[in-house]
Scaffold this motif. Sequence first.
Motif, mmCIF file in Angstrom:
data_model
loop_
_atom_site.group_PDB
_atom_site.id
_atom_site.type_symbol
_atom_site.label_atom_id
_atom_site.label_comp_id
_atom_site.label_asym_id
_atom_site.label_seq_id
_atom_site.Cartn_x
_atom_site.Cartn_y
_atom_site.Cartn_z
ATOM 1 N N ALA A 1 -14.394 -7.213 -14.195
ATOM 2 C CA ALA A 1 -13.255 -8.120 -14.321
ATOM 3 C C ALA A 1 -12.341 -7.905 -13.123
ATOM 4 O O ALA A 1 -12.217 -6.789 -12.624
ATOM 5 C CB ALA A 1 -12.495 -7.843 -15.617
ATOM 6 N N THR A 2 -11.694 -8.987 -12.676
ATOM 7 C CA THR A 2 -10.764 -8.900 -11.553
ATOM 8 C C THR A 2 -9.344 -8.874 -12.100
ATOM 9 O O THR A 2 -8.951 -9.767 -12.846
ATOM 10 C CB THR A 2 -10.956 -10.100 -10.604
ATOM 11 N N LEU A 3 -8.594 -7.843 -11.748
ATOM 12 C CA LEU A 3 -7.223 -7.670 -12.240
ATOM 13 C C LEU A 3 -6.310 -7.287 -11.085
ATOM 14 O O LEU A 3 -6.768 -6.872 -10.012
ATOM 15 C CB LEU A 3 -7.191 -6.575 -13.313
ATOM 16 N N GLU A 4 -5.001 -7.408 -11.346
ATOM 17 C CA GLU A 4 -4.021 -7.077 -10.313
ATOM 18 C C GLU A 4 -3.375 -5.736 -10.612
ATOM 19 O O GLU A 4 -3.106 -5.411 -11.768
ATOM 20 C CB GLU A 4 -2.952 -8.177 -10.290
ATOM 21 N N VAL A 5 -3.122 -4.959 -9.573
ATOM 22 C CA VAL A 5 -2.413 -3.684 -9.721
ATOM 23 C C VAL A 5 -0.928 -4.008 -9.853
ATOM 24 O O VAL A 5 -0.360 -4.669 -8.984
ATOM 25 C CB VAL A 5 -2.665 -2.762 -8.505
ATOM 26 N N VAL A 6 -0.288 -3.567 -10.942
ATOM 27 C CA VAL A 6 1.138 -3.860 -11.112
ATOM 28 C C VAL A 6 2.011 -2.631 -10.852
ATOM 29 O O VAL A 6 3.204 -2.759 -10.623
ATOM 30 C CB VAL A 6 1.449 -4.412 -12.535
ATOM 31 N N GLU A 7 1.420 -1.447 -10.878
ATOM 32 C CA GLU A 7 2.221 -0.247 -10.639
ATOM 33 C C GLU A 7 1.323 0.855 -10.093
ATOM 34 O O GLU A 7 0.263 1.143 -10.646
ATOM 35 C CB GLU A 7 2.832 0.214 -11.976
ATOM 36 N N THR A 8 1.710 1.442 -8.968
ATOM 37 C CA THR A 8 0.983 2.572 -8.397
ATOM 38 C C THR A 8 1.884 3.246 -7.371
ATOM 39 O O THR A 8 2.942 2.723 -7.019
ATOM 40 C CB THR A 8 -0.357 2.146 -7.749
ATOM 41 N N GLU A 9 1.457 4.393 -6.880
ATOM 42 C CA GLU A 9 2.234 5.087 -5.850
ATOM 43 C C GLU A 9 2.144 4.279 -4.548
ATOM 44 O O GLU A 9 1.169 3.575 -4.327
ATOM 45 C CB GLU A 9 1.645 6.492 -5.635
ATOM 46 N N PRO A 10 3.150 4.399 -3.689
ATOM 47 C CA PRO A 10 3.108 3.632 -2.440
ATOM 48 C C PRO A 10 1.910 4.017 -1.576
ATOM 49 O O PRO A 10 1.396 5.127 -1.689
ATOM 50 C CB PRO A 10 4.425 3.990 -1.749
ATOM 51 N N VAL A 11 1.494 3.078 -0.709
ATOM 52 C CA VAL A 11 0.365 3.319 0.190
ATOM 53 C C VAL A 11 0.747 4.406 1.185
ATOM 54 O O VAL A 11 1.813 4.363 1.799
ATOM 55 C CB VAL A 11 -0.006 2.017 0.941
ATOM 56 N N THR A 12 -0.123 5.400 1.340
ATOM 57 C CA THR A 12 0.143 6.486 2.277
ATOM 58 C C THR A 12 -0.524 6.154 3.605
ATOM 59 O O THR A 12 -1.728 5.938 3.661
ATOM 60 C CB THR A 12 -0.435 7.818 1.733
ATOM 61 N N LYS A 13 0.285 6.113 4.669
ATOM 62 C CA LYS A 13 -0.263 5.790 5.995
ATOM 63 C C LYS A 13 -1.164 6.931 6.473
ATOM 64 O O LYS A 13 -0.894 8.104 6.229
ATOM 65 C CB LYS A 13 0.874 5.600 7.005
ATOM 66 N N GLY A 14 -2.239 6.543 7.132
ATOM 67 C CA GLY A 14 -3.128 7.544 7.718
ATOM 68 C C GLY A 14 -4.105 8.152 6.732
ATOM 69 O O GLY A 14 -4.957 8.935 7.109
ATOM 70 N N GLN A 15 -3.949 7.805 5.460
ATOM 71 C CA GLN A 15 -4.862 8.385 4.476
ATOM 72 C C GLN A 15 -5.945 7.347 4.182
ATOM 73 O O GLN A 15 -5.851 6.571 3.251
ATOM 74 C CB GLN A 15 -4.093 8.730 3.199
#
Length: 188
Positions: free
Chosen positions: A130-144
């Motif tokens: 199933a295709t779903l949307e992420v509504v809450e997560t930690e911010p994207v970490t640059k370089g990782q």
Amino acid sequence: MKVIASSIRKGNVIEQDGKLYVVLTAENIHPGKGTPVSQIEMRRISDGVKISERYKTTDQVEKATIEDHNYNYLYEDADGFHFMNTENYDQVQVPKDVIGNAAAYLQENMTVKLSLHGVLPVAIQMPQRATLEVVETEPVTKGQTASSSYKPAILSNGVRTAVPPHVGVGTRIVVMTEDGSYVERAKD
């Protein structure tokens, strides 16, 4: 139709003592000494009671005749979930306990396979993904980028899952409906 116990699989419907049971798990156990057995966990369709039975693998078990049809998911209300047959437009109402954990992944107009015993819905087979949307997560970490560590995320259906570090809020992802695990970014 009688079948041997070792051929029973998850999702099969068996008849025992005049009642219908849907198989939740079926495991064949071969101890080093003694006779092999089939451990079958099943739910009584009429009232939702779970029972666990152990059969010799050669025991005969009555398998109920079940018809599988494709249905489109319409909506959910207090009575349960409503589906429409794609061939003859018949509508059927499915109780919440038949849907179980799959309820979170149901989306409008999603095509599922319903197993019917006569007119009674007994089991549901969801699409694998199933295709779903992420509504809450930690911010994207640059370089990782190549890290194998996953971070927790909450999807648009309320399910918690683990996603790779590059996935941010608002990203549409594909998950497995069986366990909610991350597969890939959505192509759309």
